[in-house]
Motif scaffolding. Structure first.
Motif, PDB file in Angstrom:
ATOM      1  N   TYR A 464     148.889  42.586 106.899  1.00 40.74           N
ATOM      2  CA  TYR A 464     148.587  41.270 106.337  1.00 40.74           C
ATOM      3  C   TYR A 464     147.644  41.292 105.134  1.00 40.74           C
ATOM      4  CZ  TYR A 464     150.362  40.198 111.002  1.00 40.74           C
ATOM      5  OH  TYR A 464     151.111  40.147 112.143  1.00 40.74           O
ATOM      6  N   VAL A 465     147.194  42.475 104.749  1.00 38.10           N
ATOM      7  CA  VAL A 465     146.176  42.547 103.695  1.00 38.10           C
ATOM      8  C   VAL A 465     146.658  43.427 102.550  1.00 38.10           C
ATOM      9  CG1 VAL A 465     144.305  42.115 105.335  1.00 38.10           C
ATOM     10  CG2 VAL A 465     145.014  44.478 104.870  1.00 38.10           C
ATOM     11  N   SER A 466     145.820  43.598 101.556  1.00 38.59           N
ATOM     12  CA  SER A 466     146.189  44.374 100.370  1.00 38.59           C
ATOM     13  C   SER A 466     146.524  45.816 100.751  1.00 38.59           C
ATOM     14  CB  SER A 466     145.042  44.367  99.365  1.00 38.59           C
ATOM     15  OG  SER A 466     143.895  44.988  99.925  1.00 38.59           O
ATOM     16  N   ASN A 467     147.321  46.446  99.910  1.00 43.15           N
ATOM     17  CA  ASN A 467     147.685  47.838 100.167  1.00 43.15           C
ATOM     18  C   ASN A 467     147.880  48.564  98.839  1.00 43.15           C
ATOM     19  OD1 ASN A 467     150.650  47.541  99.358  1.00 43.15           O
ATOM     20  ND2 ASN A 467     150.505  46.052 101.029  1.00 43.15           N
ATOM     21  N   SER A 468     147.908  49.870  98.927  1.00 45.66           N
ATOM     22  CA  SER A 468     148.164  50.755  97.762  1.00 45.66           C
ATOM     23  C   SER A 468     147.233  50.506  96.567  1.00 45.66           C
ATOM     24  CB  SER A 468     149.637  50.638  97.322  1.00 45.66           C
ATOM     25  OG  SER A 468     150.488  50.990  98.380  1.00 45.66           O
TER      26      SER A 468
END
Length: 537
Positions: A464-468
């Motif tokens: 559900y949150v930011s990635n990469s």
């Protein structure tokens, strides 16, 4: 701030510094003797140096420990220095290098991982608690604040000089300005004026050579780095010059609680859609935790919508009815106050006080004692779906005292480039999440149980949150995301945690670090690394 001229003559003093020391001296004795040998320092240094044999050592060490997880550790500083003057810090830097001691700089002690007062190697604490002078220039809307001053002291001092000037930084009054500003610093004025770091216009820092530098002398690269990149990697920050911002004579605050039975989940779902798009004068944080239900013997989840609006209640109510009618905000929920009144309100919410308090409460440096705790952070790009929120609530039921804080973005944060200063988390996000768990049980077993819980929560939130990379806020320090070696750490290894904190700014931070501290003297478990020749130095 008359001390700035000292850096022009500092190098000439170093040659006088060293004298013969008996070989039987241990490292702390040698370090203290080195301080006494520093030119012009012997008459003043005795009042600011606390070796482990000093009767006041433990009280000075413990005074600013805000996380009891780091009480009674075996790894304690060889010496604590509480400087009264710049040359006390200069001498500490030089003598620490000579005797193989690291430096940890402490301004408020709120580092979640205790890095300002804990180390796994021999070290010295430079505790800035005596360097807390604040000078406000109302006419030019600026102020100089020494790095040992707390946010509460800064806010109070501003309010005594002007009723229509403020500063955008955090809500916890006992946080030190030194670390808070250098890591970014967000609060109720963020959507209107950005971060504390966005409003810094000059600084004084002592570098690895003991030189005291202002913005002109340090250069724009280093000045860029210490605004959001964490100051402790580059030197010891002594003071900040900040740009004060206009605030209306009347602001409105509210703290409205809604439980699951009162549709808290649905209200939060709507909040996610509008919070970053509201009028930039409105900041609505959501605090979520487990509470006792109205039904005897049962518990529920409660969301507190904590807000400050830069204007009067008659203007706020229509704005809320248009954008977030689900909250059901009424005039009786709201309180009109001054800007400093809103600061007192926000701090009272934080410490759990419901009493109307005078602004002088902001001067109490020992007011906030968070107990044993562990925290983490995340950034959200798109709303968390209902089933995702419901999974969060189930996790909150598992511990006595876990809490989430959702802080909205938008407004001014959308307008500032992620490369403007070292703080990189800008327009791509709709809100920030602060996770924290607090416990009172002592012992390793209890600590591991609560640490495992917050790690489980963090893992659950991954979809559900930011990635990469998965973004994190450096002021909510979290060693779980990666640490440096005690010795050399490559840029690639440090990137494991560095890209989470600083995104695309991390490489530039490493380049600045390599130039100003090539031997990596100012280091800790998550300090900016230097670049080797192979890495592009």
């Amino acid at each position: 701030m008359k001390y700035l001229s000292s850096y022009f003559t500092f190098a000439t003093a170093i040659a006088l510094l060293f004298s013969f020391e008996p070989p039987s001296f241990d490292i702390s004795e040698k370090f203290v003797q080195c301080l006494y040998n520093y030119p012009h320092i012997s008459n003043s240094i005795s009042n600011v140096v606390y070796a482990q044999t000093n009767s006041s050592y433990s009280s000075i060490l413990d005074m600013s420990i805000r996380n009891y997880r780091f009480f009674n550790l075996s790894s304690k500083p060889q010496v604590i220095v509480t400087p009264l003057e710049v040359f006390h810090i200069q001498a500490t830097i030089i003598c620490s290098q000579r005797h193989g001691l690291q430096i940890r700089t402490r301004s408020g002690g709120h580092d979640y991982e205790g890095l300002s007062y804990v180390a796994g190697v021999p070290f010295v604490i430079v505790d800035l608690l005596n360097l807390r002078q604040i000078t406000v220039d109302v006419e030019n809307r600026t102020a100089w604040v020494q790095a040992g001053a707390t946010l509460g002291e800064l806010y109070y001092t501003i309010s005594q000089k002007s009723k229509t000037l403020g500063f955008p930084a955090g809500v916890c009054a006992t946080v030190g300005t030194g670390g808070h500003f250098s890591g970014g610093g967000y609060g109720f004025l963020m959507r209107k004026y950005g971060l504390a770091a966005d409003n810094i216009i000059d600084a004084h820092i002592i570098d690895v050579n003991g030189n005291l530098l202002d913005r002109k002398a340090m250069g724009e690269d280093l000045f860029w780095a210490i605004r959001g990149g964490g100051g402790a990697s580059f030197g010891v920050i002594v003071a900040w010059k900040i740009k004060l911002v206009p605030v209306p004579s009347t602001v409105t605050v509210f703290n409205v609680a809604r439980t699951l039975e009162e549709n808290a989940t649905e209200i939060i779902q709507k909040w996610q859609l509008v919070a970053n798009k509201l009028d930039e004068r409105i900041f609505i944080r959501v605090d979520v935790k487990k509470v006792n239900s109205r039904e005897p013997g049962k518990q529920t989840i409660q969301a507190n919508f904590v807000s400050m609006f830069q204007g009067g209640v008659e203007e706020l109510i229509p704005l809320m009815q248009k954008s977030l009618p689900e909250l059901g905000l009424e005039r009786k929920d709201c309180t009109e106050t001054s800007w400093i009144g809103s600061v007192v309100f926000a701090n009272a919410v934080l410490v759990g006080s419901t009493v109307n308090e005078a602004p002088e409460v902001l001067l109490n440096r020992s007011r906030f004692r968070p107990g044993i705790n562990k925290a983490k952070s995340d950034y959200v790009r798109k709303p968390i779906p209902i089933d995702g929120l419901q999974g969060l609530w189930r996790l909150l039921y598992e511990v006595p005292d876990g809490e989430l804080q959702f802080a909205p973005y938008g407004g001014r944060m959308d307008e500032i480039s992620e490369s403007e200063i070292a703080f990189a988390h800008r327009s791509r996000y709709i809100f920030h999440i602060h996770y924290v768990v607090v416990w009172e049980e002592e012992g390793d077993e209890a600590a591991q149980r609560y640490m495992n819980w917050i790690r489980k929560l963090y893992k659950y939130m991954e979809p559900y949150v930011s990635n990469s990379p998965r973004a994190a806020y450096v002021n909510y320090r979290d060693l779980d995301i990666g640490v440096n070696n005690h010795g050399y750490t490559s840029y690639n290894q440090a990137s494991i945690w560095g890209l989470k904190y600083f995104g695309n700014n991390f490489r530039r931070l490493a380049t600045v670090k390599t130039r100003v501290d090539p031997d990596n003297f100012f280091r800790n478990e998550q300090s900016i690394p230097t670049l080797s020749t192979d890495e592009g130095n």
